[in-house]
Design an enzyme around this catalytic site. Structure first.
Site, PDB file in Angstrom:
ATOM      1  N   ARG A  14       2.902 -11.841   0.939  1.00 52.20           N
ATOM      2  CA  ARG A  14       2.868 -10.802  -0.092  1.00 52.20           C
ATOM      3  C   ARG A  14       4.277 -10.267  -0.316  1.00 52.20           C
ATOM      4  NH1 ARG A  14      -2.856  -8.676  -0.231  1.00 52.20           N
ATOM      5  NH2 ARG A  14      -3.929 -10.634   0.241  1.00 52.20           N
ATOM      6  N   GLU A  56       5.809  -7.616  -1.036  1.00 51.12           N
ATOM      7  CA  GLU A  56       5.555  -6.180  -1.134  1.00 51.12           C
ATOM      8  C   GLU A  56       6.844  -5.451  -1.447  1.00 51.12           C
ATOM      9  OE1 GLU A  56       2.760  -4.633  -0.970  1.00 51.12           O
ATOM     10  OE2 GLU A  56       1.363  -6.000   0.026  1.00 51.12           O
ATOM     11  N   ARG A  92       2.893  -0.062   7.341  1.00 50.23           N
ATOM     12  CA  ARG A  92       1.710  -0.917   7.463  1.00 50.23           C
ATOM     13  C   ARG A  92       1.706  -2.123   6.538  1.00 50.23           C
ATOM     14  NH1 ARG A  92       0.928   3.240   4.314  1.00 50.23           N
ATOM     15  NH2 ARG A  92      -0.484   2.962   2.564  1.00 50.23           N
ATOM     16  N   HIS A  93       2.849  -2.382   5.874  1.00 53.99           N
ATOM     17  CA  HIS A  93       2.946  -3.557   5.006  1.00 53.99           C
ATOM     18  C   HIS A  93       4.017  -4.518   5.486  1.00 53.99           C
ATOM     19  CE1 HIS A  93       0.919  -0.828   2.138  1.00 53.99           C
ATOM     20  NE2 HIS A  93       0.368  -1.953   1.726  1.00 53.99           N
ATOM     21  N   GLU A 111      -6.394   0.942   5.860  1.00 53.01           N
ATOM     22  CA  GLU A 111      -7.321  -0.083   5.368  1.00 53.01           C
ATOM     23  C   GLU A 111      -7.187  -1.317   6.250  1.00 53.01           C
ATOM     24  OE1 GLU A 111      -6.753  -1.311   1.192  1.00 53.01           O
ATOM     25  OE2 GLU A 111      -7.300  -3.320   1.889  1.00 53.01           O
ATOM     26  N   SER A 162     -10.851  -5.882   3.187  1.00 48.42           N
ATOM     27  CA  SER A 162     -11.605  -5.634   1.972  1.00 48.42           C
ATOM     28  C   SER A 162     -12.455  -6.856   1.678  1.00 48.42           C
ATOM     29  CB  SER A 162     -10.688  -5.273   0.811  1.00 48.42           C
ATOM     30  OG  SER A 162      -9.773  -6.281   0.579  1.00 48.42           O
ATOM     31  N   ARG A 216      -3.377  -5.085  11.212  1.00 47.14           N
ATOM     32  CA  ARG A 216      -3.915  -3.736  10.992  1.00 47.14           C
ATOM     33  C   ARG A 216      -4.949  -3.404  12.070  1.00 47.14           C
ATOM     34  NH1 ARG A 216      -3.720  -2.261   5.244  1.00 47.14           N
ATOM     35  NH2 ARG A 216      -1.586  -2.738   4.598  1.00 47.14           N
TER      36      ARG A 216
HETATM   37  P1  AMO Z   1      -6.564  -7.597   0.286  1.00 51.98           P
HETATM   38  O1  AMO Z   1      -5.459  -7.907  -0.643  1.00 51.98           O
HETATM   39  O2  AMO Z   1      -7.141  -6.218   0.258  1.00 51.98           O
HETATM   40  O3  AMO Z   1      -7.807  -8.562   0.021  1.00 51.98           O
HETATM   41  O4  AMO Z   1      -6.122  -7.949   1.760  1.00 51.98           O
HETATM   42  C1  AMO Z   1      -7.032  -7.908   2.837  1.00 51.98           C
HETATM   43  C2  AMO Z   1      -6.456  -7.166   4.026  1.00 51.98           C
HETATM   44  O5  AMO Z   1      -5.228  -7.733   4.421  1.00 51.98           O
HETATM   45  C3  AMO Z   1      -4.364  -6.724   4.897  1.00 51.98           C
HETATM   46  N1  AMO Z   1      -3.140  -6.719   4.102  1.00 51.98           N
HETATM   47  C4  AMO Z   1      -1.911  -6.460   4.586  1.00 51.98           C
HETATM   48  N2  AMO Z   1      -1.503  -6.146   5.824  1.00 51.98           N
HETATM   49  C5  AMO Z   1      -0.188  -5.953   6.014  1.00 51.98           C
HETATM   50  N3  AMO Z   1       0.761  -6.091   5.055  1.00 51.98           N
HETATM   51  C6  AMO Z   1       0.387  -6.404   3.796  1.00 51.98           C
HETATM   52  N4  AMO Z   1       1.325  -6.566   2.864  1.00 51.98           N
HETATM   53  C7  AMO Z   1      -1.008  -6.602   3.511  1.00 51.98           C
HETATM   54  N5  AMO Z   1      -1.708  -6.953   2.417  1.00 51.98           N
HETATM   55  C8  AMO Z   1      -2.998  -7.014   2.800  1.00 51.98           C
HETATM   56  C9  AMO Z   1      -5.109  -5.418   4.798  1.00 51.98           C
HETATM   57  C10 AMO Z   1      -6.119  -5.719   3.739  1.00 51.98           C
HETATM   58  O6  AMO Z   1      -7.273  -4.916   3.876  1.00 51.98           O
HETATM   59  N6  AMO Z   1      -8.872 -11.878  -0.966  1.00 51.98           N
HETATM   60  C11 AMO Z   1      -9.081 -10.496  -0.556  1.00 51.98           C
HETATM   61  C12 AMO Z   1     -10.063 -10.370   0.562  1.00 51.98           C
HETATM   62  C13 AMO Z   1     -11.477 -10.716   0.181  1.00 51.98           C
HETATM   63  O7  AMO Z   1     -11.991 -10.121  -0.781  1.00 51.98           O
HETATM   64  O8  AMO Z   1     -12.081 -11.587   0.857  1.00 51.98           O
HETATM   65  C14 AMO Z   1      -7.745  -9.913  -0.144  1.00 51.98           C
HETATM   66  O9  AMO Z   1      -6.782 -10.581   0.106  1.00 51.98           O
HETATM   67  O10 AMO Z   1      -5.721  -5.193   6.048  1.00 51.98           O
END
Ligand code: AMO
Length: 434
Positions: free
Chosen positions: A216, A218, A224-225, A357, A360, A408
């Site tokens: 990602r 970001e 937390r990212h 979070e 999801s 997380r």
């Molecule tokens: P989403 O984008 O919400 O959903 O990502 C799911 C979970 O991944 C973690 N997460 C991260 N942790 C750390 N750094 C980040 N940049 C980051 N981005 C996401 C979080 C988040 O809840 N395809 C959907 C999932 C699904 O519907 O099955 C998805 O990727 O804990």
């Protein structure tokens, strides 16, 4: 075998019952102390620490001198006699007879003993040495328990482990935050999620899961990212989002129980209380959450995702684990299925712990025509999803799933509030090494 020297015991196996036996340890020089006629070498291996002692009277002159020349973090083989000793940690120690320097170390860049006062950046710059400290050791041993508990739980529930490509042609979570890579003569992307593959694969295997990296780009620099994460993804045919939340109830319970059972030592090192989970994990809808915010006088944008301010306010009412369900369709990815008779809300959820979070998920749209419409209404071009949409013509079952950020979850279990502590080699906007 190392250098022809065979280890007979691990540090943790040096117990009072061994008194008088000859033992050979292999490990790192964790700490050394000089006490007049005695020299102490604390040896560390994968099982822990043990104290080895050379008495000036008992060893040769050369060995006595050599011992003081060893630097911390050198790899040593120590031969000696186990001795019960009530003062020694573990109740026993080793009286040194012979020491072989297998691999020397320079003075370590950060202190491996006890609580280091090096800041996180310095620790991460020197991560391989940092990982020898007891705290990171505890964190990543817990991680190993977690990933193995997740694997066994999902397998027991009929899921098979899959591995999908991470170099891909199109975005899965919308256009933003993709990394592009040169792929021979064209541009490809690093996968943000195995979303489309896992959905397609429900039509072949029904229940699939993957534990793999997701990327990602970001922009936000938060605690937390990260730009590269390990994601736990699962997807199941003939389930909806309520079934998936129940599956997550069981998964979270399994993980928490296994860690509490297998990692007592590590939790103690981290000064972390056992995390508790009461089932079923409470589920509140997005609209109920909005009412809570209104009651508390916390502002929020209509039908938008919650930000930190809103989540922190919510977590005052809902500590520990909870789900927020039935999100505004516009705030979720195109593949989330709108609620029957109420298309502005969709069959989706976030699993939370406090204001963090963790996961999801959603019931997915399994009608190709509707999926195309949703792509368009989110500003995506259905043409770039041709290879995905194709499979909706060949018996795509109704399906649902979740994606959970492994780090997380680990933050919650270890009580760390910076994700960089619980990822071995974190990647963010500033950090690409080590
Ligand atoms: P989403 O984008 O919400 O959903 O990502 C799911 C979970 O991944 C973690 N997460 C991260 N942790 C750390 N750094 C980040 N940049 C980051 N981005 C996401 C979080 C988040 O809840 N395809 C959907 C999932 C699904 O519907 O099955 C998805 O990727 O804990």
């Amino acid at each position: 075998m190392t250098y022809g020297i065979k280890r007979t015991h691990l540090a943790s196996e040096i117990t009072p019952e061994l008194d008088g036996s000859q033992v050979t340890l292999l490990g790192w020089l964790h700490e050394k102390r000089d006490l007049g006629g005695l020299r102490f070498l604390v040896i560390r291996d994968r099982s822990g620490l043990v104290q080895a002692i050379a008495a000036k009277k008992e060893v040769s002159r050369e060995l006595w001198d050599e011992i003081s020349s060893f630097k911390r973090e050198s790899v040593l083989a120590v031969k000696g006699i186990a001795k019960a000793s009530p003062q020694a940690p573990g109740g026993a120690e080793v009286r040194i007879r012979e020491v072989t320097l297998i691999s020397p170390s320079e003075d370590p860049p950060i202190d491996v003993v006890g609580k280091t006062n090096a800041d996180l950046d310095t620790r991460l710059d020197n991560r391989i040495v940092d990982l020898r400290r007891t705290e990171p050791q505890a964190i990543f041993r817990i991680q190993s328990t977690v990933s193995s508990a997740i694997r066994s739980y999902l397998r027991e529930n009929g899921f098979i482990e899959i591995f999908t490509p991470k170099i891909i042609a199109t975005a899965t979570e919308g256009g933003a935050s993709l990394f592009s890579v040169f792929y021979y003569d064209r541009i490809a992307y690093l996968s943000q999620s195995p979303q489309l593959y896992k959905e397609q694969l429900t039509s072949a295997f029904e229940r699939v899961f993957e534990i793999a990296p997701a990327f990602r780009a970001e922009e936000s620099d938060t605690q937390r990212h990260l730009s590269e994460i390990t994601m736990v993804d699962a997807e199941a045919a003939f389930m909806d989002y309520q079934d998936i939340m129940s599956l997550l109830d069981g998964l979270v319970e399994r993980v928490v129980k296994t860690v509490n059972k297998e990692n007592q030592k590590e939790l103690k090192v981290l000064g972390r209380e056992e995390v508790e989970v009461k089932l079923p994990i409470p589920r509140i809808t997005y609209d109920e959450a909005v009412s809570v915010l209104e009651r508390k006088g916390v502002e929020h944008e209509k039908d938008a995702d919650f930000g930190t301010v809103q989540l922190k306010a919510l977590s005052e009412e809902l500590s520990d684990f909870y789900f927020i369900t039935d999100w505004p369709t516009a705030a979720r990815p195109f593949y989330a299925k709108p609620l029957e008779g109420r298309p502005e809300r969709c069959e989706s959820f976030d699993l939370m712990y406090g204001w963090i979070e963790l996961a999801s998920g959603a019931t997915r749209i399994n009608d190709g025509k509707l999926l195309k419409e949703r792509m368009s209404s989110q500003g995506l071009n259905p043409d770039s999803f041709k290879t995905h949409l194709k499979w909706f013509n060949y018996g795509m079952p109704p399906h649902a799933g979740f994606g959970l950020g492994l780090a997380r979850l680990l933050m919650v279990l270890t009580g760390k509030d910076n994700i960089r502590e619980v990822v071995m080699f974190p990647r963010d906007k500033r950090r690409l090494e080590p």
